[in-house]
Structure formats: C-alpha cells, structure tokens
Write an enzyme that holds these catalytic residues in place. Structure first.
Site, PDB file in Angstrom:
ATOM      1  CE  LYS A  83      46.386  29.299  36.803  1.00  9.83           C
ATOM      2  NZ  LYS A  83      46.615  27.842  36.276  1.00  9.83           N
TER       3      LYS A  83
HETATM    4  C1  E4P Z   1      49.985  26.628  36.431  1.00  8.78           C
HETATM    5  O1  E4P Z   1      49.366  27.269  36.956  1.00  8.78           O
HETATM    6  C2  E4P Z   1      49.968  26.548  34.851  1.00  8.78           C
HETATM    7  O2  E4P Z   1      48.722  26.529  34.525  1.00  8.78           O
HETATM    8  C3  E4P Z   1      50.894  25.408  34.727  1.00  8.78           C
HETATM    9  O3  E4P Z   1      52.013  25.319  35.594  1.00  8.78           O
HETATM   10  C4  E4P Z   1      51.478  25.337  33.139  1.00  8.78           C
HETATM   11  O4  E4P Z   1      52.253  24.108  32.976  1.00  8.78           O
HETATM   12  P1  E4P Z   1      52.700  23.934  31.646  1.00  8.78           P
HETATM   13  O5  E4P Z   1      53.610  24.930  30.888  1.00  8.78           O
HETATM   14  O6  E4P Z   1      53.349  22.586  31.962  1.00  8.78           O
HETATM   15  O7  E4P Z   1      51.386  23.200  30.830  1.00  8.78           O
END
Ligand code: E4P
Length: 221
Positions: A83
C-alpha cells in the site's frame, strides 16, 4: 464484488474469515498501531488466515524508501499487496514496484484525477476513501461513480477500484450497484450486513412452529 476485511485484529480476522465470505484484508499504519504488535508479524499471521490479497502500507515518504519497504513487505508472503500513498513519490514507487512485478494498492485517494494517476502508474488497486469525504459533507459515493465510469470507458485500465473508509452497510450496497471491484468492510459493518430483523423473527417463528408440530404429531416408534 470482493470484500476485504479492514482491520489488523487477528482474532476478528479469524472469526469473520470463518464465514467464508472474506476475499482479502486491508490494514493501515493506524490499524497496525492499534494492534500493539510488530508489523511484519501481524502481516504474516494475517496471511496465514486469509488466502487473498493482504494490504500492508509503507511509511517512507521518498520513492526509494517506499520501494525498499515494499520489497521487504512483499517478501513476507506472495499475497502481500504493497500500500502506497497517493503523492508524487508514491506514484514513482508504484511504477517501480509494478515494474518488479509487485502488486500495489494506492491509498488515500480523494479525487477522480488522483485515481487516474494511480492507474497510469500501474497500481493494481486504488483506494478512494468515501467515509472521510462524507465526514466533511461531501458525497463520497460520487467519487466511486466517477472512477468506475472512467475506468470502464478506458478498457486498457486494469486497476481495480477498492472502496475504502466504508462506514455503514449502505456504502457497500451502493458500491456493489456501481460495479466497484472491491469494498473494504470493518468487522462491525459485516455484522450490520448480515443482520435483518425479519430474518431473526422469521427464524424464531419457524422454530416455534416446528416445536409445536413435533409435540402435536405422533412420533415414530
Ligand atoms: C483501507 O484501506 C483504509 O485504510 C480504511 O478503509 C480507512 O478507513 P477510515 O477512514 O475509517 O480510517
């Protein structure tokens, strides 16, 4: 549409993976920090539970550092997807990692044009964060609609749309109607998705009727 569990809590991952509906897992530095465990160990354990793409995020801010970290993370298990944040250095790193055959999930996407750049850099997946847009009064789902429509119009784009930062079951419903490839699901959202009061009432009534019929009818000897 694929469902990626959005957590680094391995007990939760074990519990929900047993339902047989989880295609992958996404983590981020905040989720890993919340687990209180060593990053690499958590990722390795998650890979042993779910056989699908497992996103692990780099923390370097320069492309070179991101690539080094990405190579190290990809070495943990073949299912690891690196990522990378959607910043210029992240695009460079995405290009370099994809040239090395390492899959990437370009994260923190908040606009259709950012998504296009991620796709052009060779991202395997792009993660638009809809909940964080909703939180500030914008329409997160409009972003998904724009990206899905654009990617569909250009068949050479193979980047998958991973709907991230989902907050409730209706986000998942809208994402699937739009034809998004993947949706993240935090554990509590899966509970919301599976639950319906009519299912519970219906099941209770079926069991009650069954019990009554069994008491009334003569039983085989
Ligand atoms: C996933 O890849 C993200 O890191 C996650 O969905 C972020 O979610 P949030 O906005 O609830 O922290």
């Amino acid at each position: 549409m694929q469902l990626f569990l959005d957590t680094a809590d391995v007990d939760a991952i074990r519990r929900y993976a047993s339902w047989g509906v989880i295609d992958g897992v996404t983590t981020n530095p905040s989720l890993i920090a919340r687990s209180g465990r060593v990053f690499e160990e958590v990722i390795e354990e998650i890979c042993s539970i779910v056989d699908g793409p497992i996103s692990a995020e780099v923390t370097a801010l320069e492309a070179e550092g991101m690539v080094d970290e990405g190579e190290r993370l990809a070495g943990i298990h073949p299912n690891v997807v690196v990522k990378v944040p959607l910043i210029p250095e992240g695009l460079k790193a995405t290009k370099a990692l994809s040239a090395r055959g390492i899959r990437t999930n370009v994260t923190l996407c908040f606009s259709p044009t950012q998504a296009l750049l991620a796709a052009k850099a060779g991202a395997t997946m792009v993660s638009p964060f809809i909940g964080r847009l909703d939180d500030r009064g914008e329409r997160g789902m409009a972003l998904i609609e724009d990206i899905v429509t654009t990617f569909r119009a250009y068949p050479r784009i193979t980047t998958q749309v991973l709907v991230a930062s989902t907050r409730h079951a209706d986000h998942v419903r809208q994402a699937m109607l739009l034809g998004a490839d993947i949706s993240t699901v935090p554990p509590k959202l899966l509970d919301q998705m599976v639950t319906h009061d009519l299912t519970d009432k219906g099941l209770a009534a079926f069991l009650e009727d069954w019990k009554k019929a069994r008491t009334a009818a003569p039983q085989p000897a």
